[in-house]
Design an enzyme around this catalytic site. Structure first.
Site, PDB file in Angstrom:
ATOM      1  CD  GLU A   1      13.394 -25.209 -33.645  1.00  0.00           C
ATOM      2  OE1 GLU A   1      14.024 -24.498 -34.005  1.00  0.00           O
ATOM      3  OE2 GLU A   1      11.712 -25.889 -33.641  1.00  0.00           O
TER       4      GLU A   1
ATOM      5  CG  ASP B   1      15.061 -25.203 -40.184  1.00  0.00           C
ATOM      6  OD1 ASP B   1      14.933 -26.197 -40.800  1.00  0.00           O
ATOM      7  OD2 ASP B   1      15.005 -24.713 -39.006  1.00  0.00           O
TER       8      ASP B   1
ATOM      9  CD  GLU C   1      11.147 -22.272 -41.649  1.00  0.00           C
ATOM     10  OE1 GLU C   1      10.830 -23.613 -41.823  1.00  0.00           O
ATOM     11  OE2 GLU C   1      11.902 -21.357 -40.709  1.00  0.00           O
TER      12      GLU C   1
HETATM   13  C1  GCV Z   1       7.680 -25.931 -36.353  1.00  0.00           C
HETATM   14  C2  GCV Z   1      12.685 -24.387 -38.038  1.00  0.00           C
HETATM   15  C3  GCV Z   1      11.120 -23.703 -38.552  1.00  0.00           C
HETATM   16  C4  GCV Z   1      10.113 -24.267 -37.329  1.00  0.00           C
HETATM   17  C5  GCV Z   1       9.854 -25.351 -37.505  1.00  0.00           C
HETATM   18  C6  GCV Z   1      11.132 -26.337 -36.582  1.00  0.00           C
HETATM   19  C7  GCV Z   1      11.293 -27.516 -36.510  1.00  0.00           C
HETATM   20  O1  GCV Z   1      12.877 -24.065 -36.527  1.00  0.00           O
HETATM   21  O2  GCV Z   1      11.792 -22.538 -38.117  1.00  0.00           O
HETATM   22  O3  GCV Z   1       9.014 -23.073 -37.044  1.00  0.00           O
HETATM   23  O4  GCV Z   1       8.708 -25.512 -35.892  1.00  0.00           O
HETATM   24  O5  GCV Z   1      12.245 -25.747 -37.629  1.00  0.00           O
HETATM   25  O6  GCV Z   1      11.077 -28.287 -37.497  1.00  0.00           O
HETATM   26  O7  GCV Z   1       9.978 -28.246 -35.774  1.00  0.00           O
END
Ligand code: GCV
Length: 756
Positions: free
Chosen positions: A335, A409, A437
């Site tokens: 990411e 996720d 989340e």
């Molecule tokens: C901290 C998902 C979440 C992100 C998070 C990522 C991760 O994509 O939406 O907010 O980033 O996981 O675990 O690194």
């Protein structure tokens, strides 16, 4: 043609599940009639609480006989020695026994000549030797033993551990016993943590925001003096220690290199000092490009000598500030985060370089396997296994690979991550998400104990039957490390913020609690853990505990049903992950879109991950691989995660896919209505403030469960051609633009206009 209403149309199927359920109540602000009003609460309702005390309330035991018996045993306490941790033990004994029994104990360092007593001592200490316990308890580590002894006609309760922190854990176990109600008669205990490193991961940014945090701002106030917040940090550490958490990562995995600069290290050191007596070590996240950002080096190539030197010196500096620093958590090449692949190196090259800087100081690297490259690929969920499995055995001994519970996720339900059975030579940190989340964030009541339990109990078959995730994480199959380092770890993404109640809702506290308790002993049952938490947090009344436990245990399956049943995943609206968005399409990367995950078309629904599809199923060990690959045998709960299934295909339940899907959505909504009614019936037993907050959130949840059902079924009906009429039309739902505030997500457009 007039389409039938879902609830009428589903009447028959719904009755199979129970026709005696109360009618759903109206959401707040809606004009629909509510069920019969609850009786007026009596005057003697418990005083209001704000939730700050968590499960450490220590209210006086109601049962006089039991309280007197416990008082006789616990009024005199023997604990010798001086240290910050022993002071913390004494303070907690005074606070807890003073609360539970009504009078704080007398704590001395010598056993008085007569009378019953509670004795705490380190294994091998002269105090225990005098009681004939020399040699008892060797190998306990931070674990503890509780033994009852009769000596010279007096009754002694002895708590022992090899470490001071173990004595604190033993004390908390004793308080749990008292809260649970069976009294001290026959009390004996032996408990050792089955996982050595039990960490919270805060996704907290230096500007005070919290990624995926719904409980206010970060508790780490980087711009303020630690002394101003020391009480809160101490209470945080008490809460962590009470459930066995022994480490905390202060900063977000989407890391900022500045966190490793002197100004922030000084601050982290001050926080570490407050947490230390409670056995909570501090860790930080390391941004891989820190050598460039902090030292102006031309690259962060892990093989470049200047980079190696930078990290060696940086780590030495950190240990000057924090002598017991735990280590780094790293998100790399995921990411948008920088990483070794930027320089043609692999994850092992990057992790080992950092590990070698940390090794002389006893620190570890938790290198995350949540990799999510910018270029996409055949199937997003395959990437971690494809990148990490070939590196098994190539990591240094002080590296853990940190693996999320599922390959996607943190969904309401997904299969276990194949890497949990795919790196037999590498210590793995299991990463769970405590902050919800994807499960309704702060308002939806979802107890995560059953989710954690389901993951821990799942067999990976990596070393034959019985290779459960819990056994893998406990290191049962791991070759012993040459240097005898700690090699077992678990992490939970924290749900803590600066809200007065810490977690944004009273019931979210239960998830922090459950994480800690299951991290200490993955064999505990989520149901028992819930009962412990309820008694300590709300009321010890057995009927109350049973009712709330039932409601909590229903809640996880309910959220799966009303959000993503049958193995659906990632149907949340874009960005905030709050409400439904099955129609999300057209974003830059295919795997940012909901349509990528559900693959709905005229023929059916679901993602084919068999050999003829993305092949992700091949990443599992037999017989899991065959089970998941077979549409007739795969558990219905995971069906659409692995298969594209025809709308009219008959499932193992005897229903068609469409009917099963509709039934589950409806069941999810109805379960929330039941949870809401069950909570309302408990009104008189709970203080007004906390009762009201939970009641309002349940009303939101009920309305939003219906929102999810209507959005998902309404949308899928456009492919299946099946009749469906929700309470709101699809176009109306698609046009909703909420929540506006991602930190406290609210959609009054859905639940009505009462302020929350
Ligand atoms: C901290 C998902 C979440 C992100 C998070 C990522 C991760 O994509 O939406 O907010 O980033 O996981 O675990 O690194």
């Amino acid at each position: 043609m007039v389409r039938p209403r879902l609830d009428l149309w589903l009447g028959l199927a719904v009755c199979v599940l129970g026709c005696d359920q109360p009618a759903p109540k109206a959401a707040p602000g809606s004009s629909a009639p509510a069920s019969a009003p609850a009786p007026e609460p009596p005057l003697a309702r418990p005083p209001d609480e704000d939730g700050y005390e968590l499960w450490l309330r220590y209210r006086k035991l109601e049962d006089d006989a039991q309280r007197q018996a416990a008082s006789a045993q616990l009024t005199t306490v023997v604990l010798s020695g001086a240290s910050p941790t022993l002071d913390a033990v004494r303070a907690e004994l005074r606070r807890a026994l003073g609360g539970l029994l009504g009078t704080p104990p007398r704590i001395g360092s010598e056993l008085p000549a007569e009378g019953d007593a509670l004795v705490l001592g380190r294994v091998g200490s002269p105090e225990l030797a005098r009681l004939g316990l020399a040699g008892v308890g060797v190998g306990l580590g931070d674990g503890y033993l509780a033994r009852r002894l009769e000596r010279d006609g007096r009754k002694l309760l002895v708590l022992m551990s090899e470490t001071e922190i173990g004595l604190l854990y033993a004390s908390f176990a004793l308080f749990r016993r008292l809260e649970q109600g069976p009294g001290l008669e026959g009390y004996s205990a032996e408990s050792k943590p089955r996982i050595e490193l039990r960490l919270l991961n805060h996704w907290d940014n230096l500007d005070g925001s919290v990624e995926r945090g719904y409980a206010g701002r970060s508790i780490w106030k980087w711009d303020e003096d630690v002394a101003l917040h020391a009480k809160r940090y101490r209470d945080y550490a008490r809460a962590c220690a009470s459930i066995g958490i022994n480490g905390t990562v202060l900063t977000n995995v989407n890391a900022n290199a500045t966190a490793l600069s002197a100004r922030y290290l000084e601050k982290a050191a001050a926080i570490a000092q407050v947490l230390r007596p409670y056995g909570v070590r501090v860790y930080l996240t390391a941004r891989f490009s820190a050598p460039v950002e902090l030292a102006g080096l031309p690259s962060a190539d892990p093989k470049a000598p200047a980079v190696v030197t930078f990290w060696r010196e940086k780590v030495a500096e950190i240990y000057r500030y924090i002598p017991d620093f735990g280590g780094f958590v790293v998100k790399a090449n995921s990411e948008g985060q920088p990483g070794p692949q930027d320089y043609g190196r692999n994850h092992a090259d990057g992790a080992n370089m950092l590990a070698r800087a940390l090794a002389p100081h006893g620190g570890t690297v938790m290198w995350r396997a949540f990799v999510y490259s910018p270029t996409g690929g055949i199937d997003r969920i395959r990437q971690a296994y494809d990148e990490f499995h070939p590196l098994d055995g190539r990591f240094d001994e002080n590296v853990f690979v940190q693996v999320k519970n599922g390959p996607l996720d943190f969904q309401p339900r997904e299969p276990i991550h194949p890497l949990l059975g795919g790196m037999p030579k590498t210590p793995l940190t299991l990463e769970l998400q405590i902050t919800k989340e994807y499960l309704g964030q702060d308002t939806h009541l979802v107890y995560l104990g059953p989710l954690f339990e389901e993951v821990l109990d799942q067999d990976t078959f990596a070393s034959g039957p019985g290779s459960t995730v819990a056994r893998v994480v406990e290191g049962a199959f791991l070759p012993p490390g040459a240097r005898g380092l700690k090699r077992t770890a678990i992490a939970g993404v924290a749900n803590v913020g600066d809200d007065r109640d810490w977690t944004g809702s009273p019931f979210n506290q239960a998830n922090w609690y459950a994480f800690g308790r299951l991290a200490w002993d993955p064999g505990l049952s989520a149901a028992d853990v819930a009962a412990e938490w309820i008694a300590a947090t709300w009321s010890r009344d057995p009927d109350f505990v049973r009712s709330v436990q039932k409601l909590m245990l229903q809640s996880r399956e309910a959220v799966v049903d009303y959000m993503t049943p049958l193995g659906l995943a990632h149907q949340m609206a874009e960005g905030h992950h709050y409400g439904p968005g099955p129609w999300v399409d057209g974003l830059a990367r295919p795997d940012w879109n909901s349509v990528y995950y559900h693959r709905a078309d005229r023929s059916g629904l679901g993602f084919d991950r068999t050999k003829s599809g993305s092949g992700a199923v091949l990443q599992y060990h037999p017989p899991l691989r065959e089970l998941y690959a077979d549409p007739a045998r795969v558990p219905l709960e995971l069906l659409l995660f692995f298969h594209h299934v025809g709308w009219d295909q008959e499932l193992a339940s005897g229903r068609t896919l469409w009917d099963e899907l509709a039934l589950r959505y409806e069941r999810g909504v109805r379960t929330v209505s039941e949870m809401r009614s069950a909570w309302d019936r408990l009104e008189l037993q709970v203080d007004r403030a906390r009762f009201g907050r939970v009641a309002e959130f349940l009303a939101i949840q009920e309305a939003e469960a219906g929102w999810w059902r209507d959005a998902l079924l309404g949308y899928f009906a456009t492919f299946s051609g099946k009749p469906f009429t929700g309470s709101r039309g699809l176009e109306e739902l698609r046009s909703l633009r909420c929540p506006k505030d991602r930190d406290k997500p609210r959609c009054p457009e859905v639940y009505g206009d009462r302020p929350h």
